[in-house]
Motif scaffolding. Sequence first.
Motif, PDB file in Angstrom:
ATOM      1  N   ALA A  89      -1.787  13.183   0.980  1.00 20.67           N
ATOM      2  CA  ALA A  89      -2.094  11.863   0.430  1.00 20.67           C
ATOM      3  C   ALA A  89      -1.525  10.786   1.340  1.00 20.67           C
ATOM      4  O   ALA A  89      -0.379  10.878   1.786  1.00 20.67           O
ATOM      5  CB  ALA A  89      -1.510  11.726  -0.973  1.00 20.67           C
ATOM      6  N   LEU A  90      -2.328   9.779   1.613  1.00 20.67           N
ATOM      7  CA  LEU A  90      -1.862   8.628   2.380  1.00 20.67           C
ATOM      8  C   LEU A  90      -1.512   7.500   1.417  1.00 20.67           C
ATOM      9  O   LEU A  90      -2.320   7.101   0.578  1.00 20.67           O
ATOM     10  CB  LEU A  90      -2.936   8.134   3.346  1.00 20.67           C
ATOM     11  N   GLU A  91      -0.300   6.999   1.535  1.00 20.85           N
ATOM     12  CA  GLU A  91       0.118   5.819   0.776  1.00 20.85           C
ATOM     13  C   GLU A  91       0.110   4.647   1.753  1.00 20.85           C
ATOM     14  O   GLU A  91       0.953   4.555   2.644  1.00 20.85           O
ATOM     15  CB  GLU A  91       1.507   6.033   0.184  1.00 20.85           C
ATOM     16  N   LEU A  92      -0.864   3.761   1.607  1.00 24.63           N
ATOM     17  CA  LEU A  92      -1.104   2.696   2.581  1.00 24.63           C
ATOM     18  C   LEU A  92      -0.471   1.395   2.113  1.00 24.63           C
ATOM     19  O   LEU A  92      -0.664   0.960   0.979  1.00 24.63           O
ATOM     20  CB  LEU A  92      -2.605   2.504   2.780  1.00 24.63           C
ATOM     21  N   HIS A  93       0.260   0.775   3.039  1.00 30.09           N
ATOM     22  CA  HIS A  93       0.924  -0.501   2.765  1.00 30.09           C
ATOM     23  C   HIS A  93       0.398  -1.514   3.762  1.00 30.09           C
ATOM     24  O   HIS A  93       0.496  -1.330   4.983  1.00 30.09           O
ATOM     25  CB  HIS A  93       2.439  -0.347   2.906  1.00 30.09           C
ATOM     26  N   SER A  94      -0.182  -2.591   3.256  1.00 28.93           N
ATOM     27  CA  SER A  94      -0.788  -3.613   4.107  1.00 28.93           C
ATOM     28  C   SER A  94       0.160  -4.789   4.265  1.00 28.93           C
ATOM     29  O   SER A  94       0.595  -5.384   3.270  1.00 28.93           O
ATOM     30  CB  SER A  94      -2.109  -4.075   3.478  1.00 28.93           C
ATOM     31  N   SER A  95       0.508  -5.124   5.515  1.00 28.26           N
ATOM     32  CA  SER A  95       1.438  -6.230   5.752  1.00 28.26           C
ATOM     33  C   SER A  95       1.299  -6.759   7.168  1.00 28.26           C
ATOM     34  O   SER A  95       1.042  -5.995   8.105  1.00 28.26           O
ATOM     35  CB  SER A  95       2.880  -5.768   5.524  1.00 28.26           C
TER      36      SER A  95
END
Length: 297
Positions: free
Chosen positions: A104-110
């Motif tokens: 699973a990829l946990e994506l954080h956009s910043s």
Amino acid sequence: MRATALEMHLTHSAVSQQIGVLEEQLGFALFERRGRRIVLNEAGHALLGSVESALAQLDAGVLMAAATAVGSSQRLRLTVMPSFLQRWLLPRMQRWRERHPDIALELHSSQQLMDLQRDGFHAALRQGSGGWPGLSDERLLDSPLVVVASPGTARRLQGGSIAALAHEPLLGDADLWDRWFSEGGLKLRSNPVASFNDAGLMLQAAEQGLGIALGREFMVADALRDGLLVQLSEQRLAPDAAYASYFLVYPPALRDWKPLRALREWLHEEVCMLQKSMPAATPVLTPVEPPKPASTT
């Protein structure tokens, strides 16, 4: 002192007391007090140089242990720039799920440059020139800037010269547009109607016919293929050196961790596929004619 206290979830006075205890145990001072400030003295610098690598190894070991402690339910935390996520990564996520349904990829956009260890990330996708301290980096791609607009705008400009763009609503950075015009043989100062802190929003505005954008070639490739954008000119512009390339960045200790190794291999494969399938430009605008040499007769 304040920064240390915040990072360690202690009070300022507790940090001061711990430094005092350490100096008492060692039998010599590590800091010089200069009014309300403290700085490392020569002994402090010597001790820091000796223990820094050992502390880094301990941090790397803890990071690796935490990454592998999840057992069969593997989760990889990735921080990525919003434009990269929106315009390139998300459209390819289905292929990642088909290839690695167990990761699973946990994506954080910043837009911010995150501290991977402090903020609990396994890897980051960053833009720059490489060489982030304490991290390994792998260059994924370099991409020039190209001029794009909505299909309606392209039809209206069909057959004109790139000089016509000087009278069109431009989106983005004025300095980049001035460089683009200059390399095309036009000396003028542009005045874009809007600028953006996120390239994905700028390209979305161009798709909606709000103006003409200079976008990264790889970010507009899908929109060109799907007919949402049209490339107006074959002329390309190299980005500033400080933002030239896109990298995958990660702690060296995680290099051979299975989920990260899978992500690294998949990203390089996707970049290779992109480069092979990049649509050829069909210019809408013609270049500016170079001035004819003066007659010698």
